[in-house]
Motif scaffolding. Structure first.
Motif, mmCIF file in Angstrom:
data_model
loop_
_atom_site.group_PDB
_atom_site.id
_atom_site.type_symbol
_atom_site.label_atom_id
_atom_site.label_comp_id
_atom_site.label_asym_id
_atom_site.label_seq_id
_atom_site.Cartn_x
_atom_site.Cartn_y
_atom_site.Cartn_z
ATOM 1 N N ASP A 222 34.466 -14.341 28.387
ATOM 2 C CA ASP A 222 36.166 -15.087 28.557
ATOM 3 C C ASP A 222 37.243 -14.519 27.876
ATOM 4 O O ASP A 222 37.911 -14.860 27.606
ATOM 5 N N GLY A 223 36.791 -13.443 27.311
ATOM 6 C CA GLY A 223 37.590 -12.938 26.452
ATOM 7 C C GLY A 223 37.990 -12.579 25.398
ATOM 8 O O GLY A 223 38.295 -12.659 24.309
ATOM 9 N N GLY A 224 36.994 -13.844 24.738
ATOM 10 C CA GLY A 224 36.989 -14.551 22.870
ATOM 11 C C GLY A 224 35.619 -12.924 22.661
ATOM 12 O O GLY A 224 35.224 -12.327 23.350
ATOM 13 N N VAL A 225 34.812 -14.108 21.315
ATOM 14 C CA VAL A 225 34.485 -13.156 20.600
ATOM 15 C C VAL A 225 33.701 -14.303 19.735
ATOM 16 O O VAL A 225 34.170 -15.091 19.553
ATOM 17 N N ASP A 226 32.347 -14.558 19.469
ATOM 18 C CA ASP A 226 30.707 -14.807 19.273
ATOM 19 C C ASP A 226 30.775 -14.242 17.759
ATOM 20 O O ASP A 226 30.399 -12.995 18.044
ATOM 21 N N LEU A 227 31.506 -14.442 16.489
ATOM 22 C CA LEU A 227 30.680 -13.852 15.647
ATOM 23 C C LEU A 227 30.287 -14.765 14.292
ATOM 24 O O LEU A 227 30.025 -16.097 14.216
ATOM 25 N N TYR A 228 28.738 -14.315 14.114
ATOM 26 C CA TYR A 228 27.576 -13.971 13.188
ATOM 27 C C TYR A 228 28.029 -13.310 11.613
ATOM 28 O O TYR A 228 27.690 -12.460 11.962
ATOM 29 N N VAL A 229 28.116 -14.871 10.957
ATOM 30 C CA VAL A 229 28.868 -13.903 10.034
ATOM 31 C C VAL A 229 28.490 -14.371 8.650
ATOM 32 O O VAL A 229 28.060 -16.013 8.422
ATOM 33 N N ALA A 230 28.098 -13.901 7.657
ATOM 34 C CA ALA A 230 27.717 -14.491 6.237
ATOM 35 C C ALA A 230 29.647 -14.878 5.557
ATOM 36 O O ALA A 230 29.833 -13.968 5.164
ATOM 37 N N THR A 231 29.460 -15.945 4.833
ATOM 38 C CA THR A 231 30.698 -16.576 4.626
ATOM 39 C C THR A 231 30.451 -17.852 4.156
ATOM 40 O O THR A 231 29.822 -18.160 4.156
ATOM 41 N N GLN A 232 31.655 -18.380 2.874
ATOM 42 C CA GLN A 232 31.456 -19.158 2.225
ATOM 43 C C GLN A 232 32.531 -20.532 3.051
ATOM 44 O O GLN A 232 32.658 -21.842 2.924
ATOM 45 N N TRP A 233 33.428 -20.070 3.998
ATOM 46 C CA TRP A 233 33.937 -20.701 4.611
ATOM 47 C C TRP A 233 34.658 -20.562 6.365
ATOM 48 O O TRP A 233 35.819 -20.099 6.188
ATOM 49 N N LEU A 234 33.787 -20.959 6.522
ATOM 50 C CA LEU A 234 33.931 -21.280 8.385
ATOM 51 C C LEU A 234 35.382 -20.901 9.474
ATOM 52 O O LEU A 234 36.120 -20.489 9.429
ATOM 53 N N HIS A 235 36.278 -22.452 8.901
ATOM 54 C CA HIS A 235 37.041 -22.988 9.139
ATOM 55 C C HIS A 235 38.183 -21.744 8.734
ATOM 56 O O HIS A 235 39.196 -22.091 9.932
ATOM 57 N N SER A 236 38.373 -21.855 7.597
ATOM 58 C CA SER A 236 39.367 -20.499 6.890
ATOM 59 C C SER A 236 39.411 -19.052 7.358
ATOM 60 O O SER A 236 40.158 -18.933 7.694
ATOM 61 N N MET A 251 38.568 -19.388 20.904
ATOM 62 C CA MET A 251 37.730 -18.416 21.432
ATOM 63 C C MET A 251 37.142 -17.459 20.899
ATOM 64 O O MET A 251 37.180 -16.246 21.061
ATOM 65 N N VAL A 252 37.723 -17.827 19.811
ATOM 66 C CA VAL A 252 36.457 -17.105 18.108
ATOM 67 C C VAL A 252 35.446 -18.440 17.777
ATOM 68 O O VAL A 252 36.142 -19.306 17.185
ATOM 69 N N ARG A 253 34.040 -18.037 18.464
ATOM 70 C CA ARG A 253 33.609 -18.992 18.148
ATOM 71 C C ARG A 253 32.646 -18.563 16.537
ATOM 72 O O ARG A 253 31.113 -16.871 17.165
ATOM 73 N N MET A 254 32.384 -19.010 15.860
ATOM 74 C CA MET A 254 31.608 -18.626 14.551
ATOM 75 C C MET A 254 30.707 -18.914 14.497
ATOM 76 O O MET A 254 30.741 -20.616 14.327
ATOM 77 N N THR A 255 29.704 -18.524 13.703
ATOM 78 C CA THR A 255 28.347 -19.087 13.322
ATOM 79 C C THR A 255 27.907 -18.419 12.383
ATOM 80 O O THR A 255 27.316 -17.268 12.376
ATOM 81 N N MET A 256 27.825 -19.707 11.557
ATOM 82 C CA MET A 256 26.763 -19.455 9.987
ATOM 83 C C MET A 256 25.359 -18.190 10.203
ATOM 84 O O MET A 256 24.558 -18.485 10.286
#
Length: 794
Positions: A222-236, A251-256
């Motif tokens: 769909d032109g977006g991106v799935d991002l799998y990342v180590a972070t402290q605050w997904l929504h920020s 369209m930016v779907r983030m998973t811890m």
């Protein structure tokens, strides 16, 4: 209620659900982590993925004259090379101010700033290609301290500031200034029989988390991106990433992904945008993993600080006034410097009653490495200074340092310098009593039964440099105050989705939040809360992602308070829905349905007297009960920018330490033998985790006391020790015995009465160690960390 432990605490649960709050429930990820089977973000893999690499600046302040990427693009295996000209949308991001470039343009402002990106089919290919990018710099004068930053003719680190703090700062190279004025210091000074002054220097500390920055970005159809990342605050992260990609947030779907510790160093963006723009540019998954060298440049650090203090006291030991100035070096970009300044100023008086104060804290823009959030968040630097001052005053007055502190200790009802009353227990004097009354460890503990020396127990350890000659013992004390949660009017909330259903005849719950599990044990606590509130045995913790509302940051000691509170709230709403179903199925006339004590336990709906109403399966049948709800703490307000007055904080936590050290005064070597801690935790939801948090924070404070510091060359503003070979960390051989006493004095405003736990012990452990070394050597020691040359003069 109080607990005491030197190991695993006793089970203090009072609930009837196995694995509920109050139990030392073991962590579900614990075994995997200690056996090396846990999947961290750097372990992720995708077929046909590329590897991303960042080219970073070799100078600290310079105009970018030209960038030539042609040779890198021509290499076999290279799929993309990007500079700021290739970015799809917004070029800047930031947590509080959007002043940080995704890739530098116009000029670079610190050593190690990202300038260009490469995506290649192998990580070594990406690194070799990055080395072929040619950048021409025209170096500019450096801003490295307060004098160079605030000089009338100082070059500006940021030429065009457009933030809400800019109007009240005296110079554009000051990020934020927060004064706090209460009472009349000049009049109070006249009442003082003793006045002491001190100048203190606090070094730059690295979070030194286990796993370096890493993640995997996968482009989608769909032109977006799935991002799998180590972070402290997904929504920020999401709020900062999406504008830079030119995509709507959905369209930016983030998973811890698996996180190897954080301590504030993952609050800011690192590789998230970089990997995502490469993935969208190439149409292929892109993985980025920083090595440890790059990690030192890939995240913010603890602000180094210069602190000037004056205290006065009467001859009977009562504090009359305090005046201080705190200068925090924020480095090249703002990050959370403004908030750190607010914390440092509002907590700069410590846990003491002082009615007359004149406080000023500022945060600077410089060309040093960017600094931001780290465990303790401004209160650590202040505690180091004010606790040294307490020892100076006690010595001048001829008073015991603990009794002097107790004489001036705040308690519930004390008015803070900001005018805010402390409206929950503040057992400062009791915490000091607990650490003081602990038995001291035995003298000369390095001597073995056969008259030999166990060098492991001596200063210098296995280096075998001393066998007890010239070794002197010292004992020191410190106590600190730390705020909990976000402050100054921030709309701090957390969201929890709780689902209750029957699977194979048993009631089970699923808890879904966006909380970042960074090693603090939140997933364990969340399951314990759900078991307690719903009475079920089986609880599943859904992976954290942005498909549920924000849980806020895993920082500021807030997650158990905030996301724990949100889960408790959502569970209560689930219970209400179950009751509605029961009334609809069985009629509201049944007396149990109207009972205020109705609850779920063990998969059954029961009343407080134990009467079984119905199996939950009979109530729900094919229905699923699910609630997603937000939960907020009571509101706060910004501190006044002229007086510093305001109800800026939600809650306070307190910890005290007693340090016992042995110092070889001839060689300048220090052995910390014991760091006893006493802390009020409000309610120990998981006693084992409570003790672990206290001990972990204690060791982090020990590190900055005697070994940890990022060294920045004052002439070049370059980092001189970006490796764990040269940046020293405490190992198990450096870690002392850490006995813990904890009090459970509930905060009536918090869920279950909890207090934030993880940050407070980081404050007081550092000054306690310094106080003990001073007691052993008689030296003033006004800088962290203490090095051998500070003790020997060589």
């Amino acid at each position: 209620m109080a607990g005491t432990t030197t190991g695993i605490p006793a089970n203090v649960t009072q609930n009837h659900t196995k694995g509920g709050i109050g139990e030392s429930t073991l962590r579900p990820d614990g075994t995997l982590k200690v056996t090396g089977e846990f999947a961290y973000s750097s372990d992720m893999w995708h077929e046909d993925m590329l590897w991303g690499h960042t080219l970073r600046s070799t100078v600290a302040h310079a105009e970018i004259v030209s960038i030539d990427t042609s040779e890198a693009l021509a290499m076999d295996g290279v799929f993309a090379v990007m500079t700021h000209e290739d970015l799809p949308a917004a070029k800047n991001y930031g947590m509080e101010f959007q002043d940080t470039p995704v890739l530098a343009y116009g000029k670079v402002r610190h050593h190690g700033e990202p300038v260009a990106l490469v995506a290649a089919d192998h990580p070594e290919t990406a690194r070799r290609a990055a080395a072929k990018i040619r950048i021409e710099y025209r170096e500019l004068p450096l801003i490295t301290d307060e004098a160079s930053a605030t000089a009338p003719d100082a070059i500006l680190v940021h030429e065009n500031r457009e933030d809400h703090h800019a109007g009240h700062v005296p110079h554009p190279n000051i990020v934020h200034r927060q004064p706090i004025i209460r009472g009349n210091v000049e009049e109070a000074r006249k009442r003082a029989d003793v006045i002491v002054k001190g100048e203190y220097t606090f070094g730059m500390q690295d979070q030194a988390f286990l796993g370096p920055e890493s993640g995997l970005a996968v482009p989608c159809e769909d032109g977006g991106v799935d991002l799998y990342v180590a972070t402290q605050w997904l929504h920020s992260d999401l709020q900062q990433i999406a504008p830079c990609l030119g995509l709507p947030p959905e369209m930016v779907r983030m998973t811890m992904a698996g996180v190897g510790g954080a301590f504030g160093g993952r609050e800011d963006i690192s590789m998230q945008i970089l990997a995502s723009v490469l993935a969208l540019r190439t149409g292929k998954p892109v993985k980025m993993v920083y090595n440890r060298y790059e990690s030192f440049f890939g995240h913010v650090h603890r602000h180094p600080a210069k602190l000037s203090y004056e205290h006065g006291a009467t001859k009977d030991g009562k504090l009359t006034h305090m005046k201080c100035k705190i200068v925090l070096d924020g480095g090249a970009y703002a990050s959370s410097t403004a908030s750190v300044v607010g914390n440092a100023s509002s907590l700069s008086a410590g846990p003491y009653v002082i009615n007359d104060v004149d406080i000023e804290a500022i945060g600077l823009y410089t060309n040093n490495p960017p600094c931001g959030a780290m465990r303790g968040f401004g209160a650590v630097q202040a505690c180091f200074a004010y606790e040294a001052q307490m020892d100076k005053l006690a010595a001048q007055l001829g008073l015991d340092p603990v009794e002097f502190r107790q004489l001036n200790a705040m308690e519930q009802g004390t008015i803070m310098p900001t005018g805010q009353p402390v409206d929950s227990p503040a057992p400062v004097a009791e915490l000091l009593r607990l650490v003081k009354e602990r038995p001291l460890p035995p003298e000369r503990q390095w001597e073995t039964a056969d008259g030999e020396s166990d060098v492991r127990a001596l200063p210098g350890g296995l280096s075998n440099t001393t066998h007890g000659e010239g070794v002197v013992r010292g004992v020191g004390y410190a106590v600190g105050i730390k705020n909990v949660g976000f402050s100054e009017g921030f709309d701090d909330y957390s969201t929890a989705r709780v689902r209750l259903e029957v699977i194979n005849g048993e009631a089970v719950a699923m808890v879904h939040t966006a909380m970042a599990e960074v090693g603090q044990g939140g997933v364990t606590i969340h399951a314990q809360i759900a078991r307690t509130e719903l009475g079920v045995r089986q609880v599943t913790i859904h992976p954290a992602n942005t498909q549920v509302g924000s849980a806020g940051s895993t920082s500021a000691g807030r997650q158990t308070y905030m996301t724990g509170g949100s889960i408790k709230n959502s569970c209560g709403l689930v219970r209400e829905k179950v009751m509605e179903i029961g009334r609809r199925k069985f009629g509201s006339s049944h007396p149990a349905w109207t009972s205020a004590q109705l609850r779920l336990e063990g998969g059954k709906v029961v009343t407080e007297d134990g009467e079984t109403l119905r199996a939950l399966v009979d109530v729900l049948e094919e229905e699923v009960v699910e609630v997603e709800a937000e939960w907020r703490h009571r509101p706060t307000e910004p501190f006044d920018l002229k007086t510093g007055q305001g109800n800026g904080h939600v809650q306070y936590s307190f910890a005290a330490h007693r340090a016992v050290v042995e110092v070889d005064t001839e060689l300048g070597l220090v052995k910390v033998v014991e760091l006893a801690c006493a802390q009020d935790v409000g309610k120990a939801l998981n006693p084992l985790s409570v003790v672990g948090q206290i001990q972990g924070g204690t060791v982090q404070g020990l590190g900055v006391a005697v070994m940890e510091e990022i060294i920045v060359d004052p002439k070049t503003a370059k980092v001189r020790n970006p490796s764990f070979t040269d940046y020293l960390l405490p190992t198990i051989l450096d870690t002392p015995t850490i006995p813990v006493d904890y009090l459970e004095l509930a905060d009536p405003n918090a869920p279950y009465g909890v207090r934030g736990i993880g940050e407070a012990p980081t404050l007081s452990s550092t000054p306690a160690v310094l106080a003990a070394i001073r007691a052993a050597t008689g030296l003033e020691l006004t800088k962290t960390p203490v090095r051998p040359e500070h003790l020997t003069g060589v």
